[in-house]
Design an enzyme around this catalytic site. Structure first.
Site, PDB file in Angstrom:
ATOM      1  N   ASP A  14     -31.528  35.583   3.943  1.00  0.00           N
ATOM      2  CA  ASP A  14     -31.463  35.165   5.352  1.00  0.00           C
ATOM      3  C   ASP A  14     -31.986  36.237   6.311  1.00  0.00           C
ATOM      4  O   ASP A  14     -31.317  36.584   7.287  1.00  0.00           O
ATOM      5  CB  ASP A  14     -30.025  34.809   5.739  1.00  0.00           C
ATOM      6  CG  ASP A  14     -29.366  33.848   4.774  1.00  0.00           C
ATOM      7  OD1 ASP A  14     -30.071  32.940   4.299  1.00  0.00           O
ATOM      8  OD2 ASP A  14     -28.168  33.999   4.496  1.00  0.00           O
ATOM      9  N   GLU A 205     -30.437  24.245   9.270  1.00  0.00           N
ATOM     10  CA  GLU A 205     -29.702  25.473   9.556  1.00  0.00           C
ATOM     11  C   GLU A 205     -30.691  26.599   9.834  1.00  0.00           C
ATOM     12  O   GLU A 205     -31.907  26.397   9.815  1.00  0.00           O
ATOM     13  CB  GLU A 205     -28.793  25.836   8.375  1.00  0.00           C
ATOM     14  CG  GLU A 205     -29.540  26.026   7.063  1.00  0.00           C
ATOM     15  CD  GLU A 205     -28.621  26.201   5.865  1.00  0.00           C
ATOM     16  OE1 GLU A 205     -27.392  26.139   6.028  1.00  0.00           O
ATOM     17  OE2 GLU A 205     -29.147  26.409   4.758  1.00  0.00           O
TER      18      GLU A 205
END
Length: 543
Positions: A14, A205
């Site tokens: 991420d 997301e």
């Protein structure tokens, strides 16, 4: 420009990136590890240095409930996907002389679980900031109300700040929501509004908002973080929309769609940045997966080139590959460098050789001592086992595994240990409370032990081995974890009167036994489990 992937190898999912003057700074998720949110710096996007951690004081927040839930897969295999709590998907941005990170601390409470993972979750969303990212001292968190994960920070030309995130209302069928925020107080300055439900509408997301040529671009990760993981983009005349979907979404396709046998898989969750020459780049996560299904290091940070073709409104993104690559040439051709090259190793900061040492969840600072060079680690044992998440500290100190092949060693000093000590102490290869392997000495029983556990497999893996040993005249017991892309080998040898014996093999496992659809990646370290106040000292620690 020639670059090598992954740029941050090992447990670096991420990624979010920002350029401040002539330096690039990158932050990744850290989930259950403390210190959390590691910060990396680079001048060229190629060579990165670990310079700090945004969560570096236990008083900033608690990771005590960052447990791992095993969720059944829907492919009929019986295997489970480990979903770990803790620090999720940060975004790093710079505005008006300050650097900000927004992030989610995901807290899991089994007592509130109604059978689906989301019902037991609490989302602690927060902002931390620093006026000097090089010094590495970050503020206490400013918490803000948001029922979701993966917050993004966007500051518009007029100085107004907005938070966008993946809203979980009422279940993990998410959408991307946005609201205006006061960065100093965390107060919402307006109504929370839906921006986009995504292209695939499967768990959108990791949103990031950018402004280019007067339009607002929304980059979103979708499809889950594994086989279907991809990136999509939409565009709007205002930050509130309406958002027009790109006509060639997903702009970064699932690798399994393009080539199911590709070595680079699960790519997605990207963030864009421009270099000083005006070129666009993207950092994203991906895994290196062999044909047997081994994903040894978990999700890592990759770099890839981004293009805005003249006269077109949508960006184009090169598929990331795990080797040396070059930007595509201006005439539309492409250049590629050498085939597989070793990943660039993350180098600890010269200011603190202990920068990349980590603990599991909340540490107990009074029960550990680390030398200035990080080579001697002393622990007072704690009762919390590696296989537990009780909310209490665990006596463990280690480092992320950064290479596919290498070794880790540590010498346990035996002279200060009582023969009756009811302690287990040794070296562990750790992912979460359900998945770990370790070699350890149990002086109270006079045994050497090896254990490997993986509750996510079908059937669950649980193996143990013990052997009686006699170290009466020994001064040191050296542990070694030798790892390759296929195997993890646990070994030991004894030092007596200054002489060391040869290495003894004590445990061997296939890395496939530790590979899964990970949130996390392997951490190798030393531990001490048990009771009492005796210090367990590991010398010449080299991880």
């Amino acid at each position: 420009m020639t670059y090598r992937n992954p740029i941050i190898p090992g447990f670096a999912p991420d990624p979010s990136i920002v350029r401040i003057h002539d330096m690039f700074y990158l932050v990744t998720s850290s989930f259950h590890l403390f210190p959390g949110l590691p910060i990396y710096a680079s001048r060229d996007l190629i060579a990165w240095r670990h310079i700090g951690n945004a969560i570096h004081r236990p008083t900033q927040l608690s990771l005590a409930r960052s447990s791992t839930k095993l969720n059944p897969l829907d492919n009929g295999s019986g295997e489970k996907a480990p979903a770990t709590g803790g620090l999720y998907a940060p975004t790093i941005r710079h505005y008006n002389g300050k650097t900000y990170i927004v992030c989610t601390n995901v807290v899991y409470d089994p007592g509130r679980d109604k059978g689906d993972w989301a019902s037991g979750l609490t989302f602690q969303n927060f902002i931390v900031s620093t006026a000097d990212i090089g010094i590495g001292v970050w503020s206490d968190p400013v918490f803000f109300e948001y029922h979701g994960i993966d917050p993004d920070l966007f500051v518009d030309d007029d100085g107004r700040a907005y938070l966008a995130g993946s809203a979980w209302t009422p279940s993990p069928s998410c959408c991307i929501n946005c609201f205006e925020i006061d960065l100093q107080t965390g107060q919402k300055l307006g109504e929370e509004k839906i921006l986009w439900h995504g292209y695939t509408k499967v768990i959108p997301e990791g949103p990031h908002i950018y402004k280019r040529n007067g339009s607002y671009y929304l980059l979103v990760a979708e499809g889950g973080t594994h086989e279907g993981h991809c990136l999509t983009v939409a565009r709007a005349p205002t930050i509130w929309g309406p958002y027009e979907t790109c006509d060639h979404n997903p702009i970064l396709q699932p690798t399994t769609t393009l080539d199911p046998s590709a070595y680079c898989q699960y790519n997605g969750h990207g963030d864009l940045v421009q270099d000083l020459q005006g070129n666009w780049w993207m950092v994203c996560l991906a895994v290196r997966r062999d044909r047997a299904g081994r994903m040894v290091l978990g999700r890592e940070t990759f770099l890839t080139a981004v293009y805005w073709p003249e006269g077109q409104i949508w960006p184009q993104i090169q598929q990331p590959i795990p080797r040396t690559s070059r930007r595509r040439l201006g005439n539309g051709d492409s250049e590629e460098g050498l085939s597989m090259s070793p990943p660039i190793e993350a180098v600890p900061s010269p200011f603190d050789p202990k920068m990349d040492l980590v603990c599991i969840r909340d540490p107990d600072p009074g029960r550990s001592k680390i030398s200035s060079d990080g080579r001697t680690i002393s622990l007072v044992p704690l009762p919390t086992e590696l296989g537990q998440c009780t909310g209490e500290p665990t006596a463990f100190v280690g480092r992320r595994q950064r290479r596919l092949e290498g070794s880790a060693t540590a010498d346990l000093a035996l002279t200060s240990l009582s023969a009756a000590t009811e302690v287990k102490m040794g070296m562990a290869y750790y992912k979460d409370e359900h998945r770990y392997a370790r070699i350890m000495y149990e002086p109270g029983h006079g045994t050497l032990a090896f254990e490997v556990k993986n509750g996510a497999k079908d059937p669950p893996i649980s193996r143990e081995k013990r052997a009686d040993v006699h170290f009466l005249r020994a001064t040191k017991l050296q542990f070694r974890v030798l790892y390759t892309g296929q195997f993890i080998h646990f070994m030991y040898r004894v030092e007596q009167a200054g002489e060391r014996s040869g290495w003894n093999s004590f445990g061997l496992i296939d890395t496939l036994d530790m590979s899964s659809r990970d949130f996390t990646g392997p951490v190798i370290g030393v531990f001490a489990v048990g009771a009492g106040e005796e210090w367990c000292t590991f010398e010449d620690v080299d991880i």
